[in-house]
Enzyme design. Structure first.
Site, mmCIF file in Angstrom:
data_model
loop_
_atom_site.group_PDB
_atom_site.id
_atom_site.type_symbol
_atom_site.label_atom_id
_atom_site.label_comp_id
_atom_site.label_asym_id
_atom_site.label_seq_id
_atom_site.Cartn_x
_atom_site.Cartn_y
_atom_site.Cartn_z
ATOM 1 N N GLY A 179 0.827 -1.213 0.000
ATOM 2 C CA GLY A 179 0.000 0.000 0.000
ATOM 3 C C GLY A 179 0.856 1.255 0.000
ATOM 4 O O GLY A 179 1.873 1.310 0.688
ATOM 5 N N VAL A 232 17.204 8.002 -0.020
ATOM 6 C CA VAL A 232 18.022 6.850 -0.443
ATOM 7 C C VAL A 232 18.902 7.259 -1.626
ATOM 8 O O VAL A 232 20.121 7.045 -1.629
ATOM 9 C CB VAL A 232 17.116 5.647 -0.835
ATOM 10 C CG1 VAL A 232 17.926 4.556 -1.522
ATOM 11 C CG2 VAL A 232 16.408 5.086 0.402
ATOM 12 N N ARG A 242 1.033 -4.896 -5.904
ATOM 13 C CA ARG A 242 1.039 -6.171 -5.193
ATOM 14 C C ARG A 242 1.342 -7.219 -6.261
ATOM 15 O O ARG A 242 0.824 -7.149 -7.372
ATOM 16 C CB ARG A 242 -0.297 -6.402 -4.511
ATOM 17 C CG ARG A 242 -0.536 -5.334 -3.426
ATOM 18 C CD ARG A 242 -1.532 -5.759 -2.377
ATOM 19 N NE ARG A 242 -1.361 -4.968 -1.167
ATOM 20 C CZ ARG A 242 -1.991 -3.792 -0.929
ATOM 21 N NH1 ARG A 242 -2.823 -3.297 -1.827
ATOM 22 N NH2 ARG A 242 -1.783 -3.151 0.201
ATOM 23 N N ASP A 251 4.561 -4.808 6.202
ATOM 24 C CA ASP A 251 5.020 -6.124 6.668
ATOM 25 C C ASP A 251 5.056 -7.162 5.545
ATOM 26 O O ASP A 251 5.982 -7.973 5.481
ATOM 27 C CB ASP A 251 4.197 -6.613 7.875
ATOM 28 C CG ASP A 251 2.720 -6.730 7.573
ATOM 29 O OD1 ASP A 251 2.242 -6.085 6.617
ATOM 30 O OD2 ASP A 251 2.030 -7.467 8.300
ATOM 31 N N THR A 274 3.999 2.584 5.681
ATOM 32 C CA THR A 274 2.606 2.144 5.828
ATOM 33 C C THR A 274 1.886 3.115 6.754
ATOM 34 O O THR A 274 2.472 3.547 7.753
ATOM 35 C CB THR A 274 2.497 0.707 6.386
ATOM 36 O OG1 THR A 274 1.163 0.479 6.851
ATOM 37 C CG2 THR A 274 3.441 0.465 7.553
ATOM 38 N N ASP A 317 -0.478 2.363 8.652
ATOM 39 C CA ASP A 317 -1.102 1.646 9.774
ATOM 40 C C ASP A 317 -0.284 1.642 11.068
ATOM 41 O O ASP A 317 -0.808 1.291 12.120
ATOM 42 C CB ASP A 317 -1.389 0.193 9.378
ATOM 43 C CG ASP A 317 -2.478 0.112 8.324
ATOM 44 O OD1 ASP A 317 -3.341 1.009 8.307
ATOM 45 O OD2 ASP A 317 -2.458 -0.836 7.515
ATOM 46 N N ASP A 370 1.752 -0.526 11.954
ATOM 47 C CA ASP A 370 1.585 -1.869 12.517
ATOM 48 C C ASP A 370 2.841 -2.725 12.408
ATOM 49 O O ASP A 370 2.772 -3.911 12.116
ATOM 50 C CB ASP A 370 0.396 -2.575 11.845
ATOM 51 C CG ASP A 370 0.578 -2.699 10.334
ATOM 52 O OD1 ASP A 370 1.498 -2.056 9.787
ATOM 53 O OD2 ASP A 370 -0.196 -3.441 9.709
ATOM 54 N N GLY A 411 -7.441 0.524 9.363
ATOM 55 C CA GLY A 411 -6.810 -0.278 10.413
ATOM 56 C C GLY A 411 -7.475 -1.637 10.498
ATOM 57 O O GLY A 411 -8.390 -1.828 11.289
ATOM 58 N N ARG A 412 -7.036 -2.565 9.643
ATOM 59 C CA ARG A 412 -7.648 -3.903 9.634
ATOM 60 C C ARG A 412 -7.245 -4.691 10.872
ATOM 61 O O ARG A 412 -8.028 -5.415 11.451
ATOM 62 C CB ARG A 412 -7.219 -4.672 8.382
ATOM 63 C CG ARG A 412 -8.300 -4.683 7.329
ATOM 64 C CD ARG A 412 -7.773 -5.259 6.053
ATOM 65 N NE ARG A 412 -6.681 -4.450 5.540
ATOM 66 C CZ ARG A 412 -5.944 -4.739 4.480
ATOM 67 N NH1 ARG A 412 -6.161 -5.828 3.808
ATOM 68 N NH2 ARG A 412 -4.991 -3.936 4.069
ATOM 69 N N GLU A 438 -16.198 10.670 21.373
ATOM 70 C CA GLU A 438 -16.869 10.188 22.577
ATOM 71 C C GLU A 438 -16.381 8.778 22.932
ATOM 72 O O GLU A 438 -16.309 8.403 24.090
ATOM 73 C CB GLU A 438 -18.392 10.168 22.373
ATOM 74 C CG GLU A 438 -19.084 11.501 22.618
ATOM 75 C CD GLU A 438 -18.509 12.684 21.843
ATOM 76 O OE1 GLU A 438 -18.367 12.568 20.610
ATOM 77 O OE2 GLU A 438 -18.181 13.701 22.463
ATOM 78 N N GLU A 470 -11.546 -0.060 11.055
ATOM 79 C CA GLU A 470 -12.255 -0.952 10.119
ATOM 80 C C GLU A 470 -12.221 -2.416 10.561
ATOM 81 O O GLU A 470 -13.145 -3.168 10.299
ATOM 82 C CB GLU A 470 -11.700 -0.810 8.689
ATOM 83 C CG GLU A 470 -10.249 -1.207 8.534
ATOM 84 C CD GLU A 470 -9.761 -1.112 7.082
ATOM 85 O OE1 GLU A 470 -8.594 -0.740 6.895
ATOM 86 O OE2 GLU A 470 -10.534 -1.404 6.162
HETATM 87 P P1 ADP Z 1 2.358 -4.377 2.561
HETATM 88 O O1 ADP Z 1 3.818 -4.369 2.289
HETATM 89 O O2 ADP Z 1 1.760 -2.999 2.491
HETATM 90 O O3 ADP Z 1 2.016 -5.143 3.827
HETATM 91 P P2 ADP Z 1 1.377 -6.645 0.945
HETATM 92 O O4 ADP Z 1 1.011 -7.494 2.120
HETATM 93 O O5 ADP Z 1 0.405 -6.572 -0.180
HETATM 94 O O6 ADP Z 1 1.647 -5.121 1.331
HETATM 95 O O7 ADP Z 1 2.768 -7.164 0.378
HETATM 96 C C1 ADP Z 1 3.365 -6.573 -0.745
HETATM 97 C C2 ADP Z 1 3.958 -7.629 -1.647
HETATM 98 O O8 ADP Z 1 5.013 -8.330 -0.976
HETATM 99 C C3 ADP Z 1 2.997 -8.733 -2.090
HETATM 100 O O9 ADP Z 1 2.176 -8.345 -3.163
HETATM 101 C C4 ADP Z 1 3.953 -9.840 -2.496
HETATM 102 O O10 ADP Z 1 4.466 -9.624 -3.796
HETATM 103 C C5 ADP Z 1 5.107 -9.662 -1.502
HETATM 104 N N1 ADP Z 1 4.953 -10.628 -0.402
HETATM 105 C C6 ADP Z 1 4.181 -10.545 0.691
HETATM 106 N N2 ADP Z 1 4.296 -11.633 1.480
HETATM 107 C C7 ADP Z 1 5.178 -12.452 0.855
HETATM 108 C C8 ADP Z 1 5.749 -13.742 1.132
HETATM 109 N N3 ADP Z 1 5.416 -14.427 2.242
HETATM 110 N N4 ADP Z 1 6.642 -14.258 0.249
HETATM 111 C C9 ADP Z 1 6.988 -13.582 -0.865
HETATM 112 N N5 ADP Z 1 6.499 -12.362 -1.186
HETATM 113 C C10 ADP Z 1 5.617 -11.809 -0.351
#
Ligand code: ADP
Length: 323
Positions: A11, A23, A72, A103, A127, A129, A131, A172-173, A189, A224
Site C-alpha cells: 500500500g 536513499v 502487489r 510487513d 505504511t 497503519d 503496525d 486499520g484492519r 466520545e 475498520e
Molecule cells: P504491505 O507491504 O503494504 O504489507 P502486501 O502485504 O500486499 O503489502 O505485500 C506486498 C507484496 O510483498 C505482495 O504483493 C507480495 O508480492 C510480496 N509478499 C508478501 N508476502 C510475501 C511472502 N510471504 N513471500 C513472498 N512475497 C511476499
C-alpha cells in the site's frame, strides 16, 4: 556496495517519495549507483527498472503516493517469480536492495534474500497503519491521522448542528493506532479498535447517560477491523437498541492514504532513507530501519513483521476519561 536498487511495495503511504529521495541522495554522496524499480516486486520481475540520480528526485519531497509506483505481486510469492527477479538483479549488477513498504513487503524481502544470499536487503517501514514492531512510527502514519482528524472535525460540525451521532470508520484492519490517535485528537466520545473487545452494551450505556444529560450529538471512531464489525455494523446495533439517536455512518476509506505528507512524515522518511543506505554501508541486512525514542535502530525483519507494538493502555484510558 556499488549499485543499489530501491523500490516501493504494498500500500502507498505519504512520505514514500521523501524516503526514495533520501536513499538516492545518500547513495549518490557515497558514490553508489542507484536504480529505481517501478511497481515494486512486479517491476523487479519484469525488469521495469531505470537508473536514477539526484535530479530524478527533485521536487518530490512534498508529494504523496510514490513516483516509483507500487504494486502487489502474486508472482513474487512463487519461487519461479523470485528467480526472474534475481536474474534481473544479477544482469544489472545490482548488489543491494532497499524496500520501502509494509510487513508483507518485508516478508517478500526475506524470501528474496534467502534465495540470493549475497544480496543485502534493508527495509524502510512505509505504511499508514503503524503496525510494525520495533519502530515507534511508520512513514505515512502521522499524515493519515492528520487527514482523519480533519475529516472528523468537519463531520462534528454537522453532527452538532443536526443533533446526530456519527460513526466514523478509519483504516486499520489489524491495528487500532489510527483510530486511537484520531479519537483523542478529534475529541471522540468513544473509540472502537481491534485490540480490545467491543461491548455494545457498554457503548449503549454510555450513550444513554449522554442522552439523559441532554447531549444530543457525538462522534464514535471505529477502526475498520474492529471486532464489533466495522462502523456500519456497530451503528446498526446501536440504532436498534437506542432509536432516539439519529445515527449516521461515514467510512473515510482511501482519502486517508494519499495527500501531502506532514512535516513529521517527511523528516521521518528522510531519516529512514538515509539510515537505510548507512545501514547497508555498515553491513546490515534483512533488517528494517526503525526509530525508537528518537534514535535510528535496525530491527530484524522476523521481529518487525511478527507482531505489532502493543496499544498504549494509557491512551485508551485517556479517550474514556475525556470523551
Ligand atoms: P504491505 O507491504 O503494504 O504489507 P502486501 O502485504 O500486499 O503489502 O505485500 C506486498 C507484496 O510483498 C505482495 O504483493 C507480495 O508480492 C510480496 N509478499 C508478501 N508476502 C510475501 C511472502 N510471504 N513471500 C513472498 N512475497 C511476499
Amino acid at each position: 556496495m556499488n549499485h543499489l536498487a530501491v523500490l516501493t511495495s504494498g500500500g502507498d503511504s505519504p512520505g514514500m517519495n521523501a524516503c526514495i529521495r533520501a536513499v538516492v541522495r545518500t547513495a549518490g554522496l557515497n558514490n553508489i549507483r542507484v536504480s529505481g524499480v517501478y511497481r515494486g516486486y512486479q517491476g523487479l520481475i519484469e525488469d521495469d527498472i531505470i537508473e536514477v540520480n539526484r535530479d530524478h528526485v527533485r521536487n518530490t519531497i512534498h508529494r504523496g503516493g510514490t513516483w516509483l509506483k507500487t504494486a502487489r505481486s502474486d508472482e513474487f510469492r512463487t519461487p519461479e517469480g523470485r528467480q526472474k527477479a534475481i536474474a534481473n538483479l544479477r544482469a544489472r549488477g545490482i548488489d543491494a536492495l532497499v524496500v520501502i513498504g509494509g510487513d508483507g513487503s518485508f516478508r517478500g524481502a526475506t524470501a528474496l534474500s534467502a534465495e540470493m544470499e549475497d544480496l543485502p536487503v534493508i527495509g524502510c517501514p512505509g505504511t499508514i497503519d503503524n503496525d510494525l514492531f520495533g519502530t515507534d512510527l511508520t512513514i505515512g502514519y502521522d499524515t493519515a491521522v492528520n487527514t482523519a482528524v480533519e475529516a472528523v472535525d468537519r463531520i462534528r460540525d454537522t453532527a452538532a448542528s443536526h443533533n446526530r451521532l456519527f460513526f466514523v470508520e478509519v483504516m486499520g484492519r489489524d491495528a487500532g493506532f489510527i483510530a486511537l490517535r484520531t479519537g483523542i485528537a478529534a475529541g471522540a466520545e468513544a473509540v472502537l479498535i481491534p485490540e480490545t473487545t467491543t461491548y455494545i452494551d457498554e457503548l449503549v450505556q454510555k450513550l444513554e447517560t449522554d442522552w439523559k444529560e441532554r447531549r444530543r450529538s457525538g462522534i464514535i471512531v471505529v477502526a475498520e477491523g474492529d471486532d464489533g464489525g466495522g462502523a456500519i455494523e456497530v451503528a446498526r446495533k446501536v440504532q436498534e437498541r437506542f432509536p432516539q439517536w439519529e445515527t449516521k455512518v461515514t467510512v473515510l476509506g482511501h482519502i486517508q492514504r494519499g495527500g501531502r505528507p506532514s512535516a513529521q512524515d517527511r523528516i521521518l522518511a528522510s531519516r529512514m532513507g538515509h539510515g537505510a543506505v548507512l545501514g547497508l554501508l555498515q553491513g546490515q541486512s534483512r533488517v528494517m530501519v526503525g526509530v525508537q525514542s528518537g534514535q535510528v535502530v535496525y530491527v530484524p525483519f522476523e521481529q518487525a513483521t511478527k507482531h505489532h507494538q502493543a496499544i498504549n493502555p494509557y491512551l485508551l484510558e485517556l479517550v474514556e476519561a475525556l470523551g
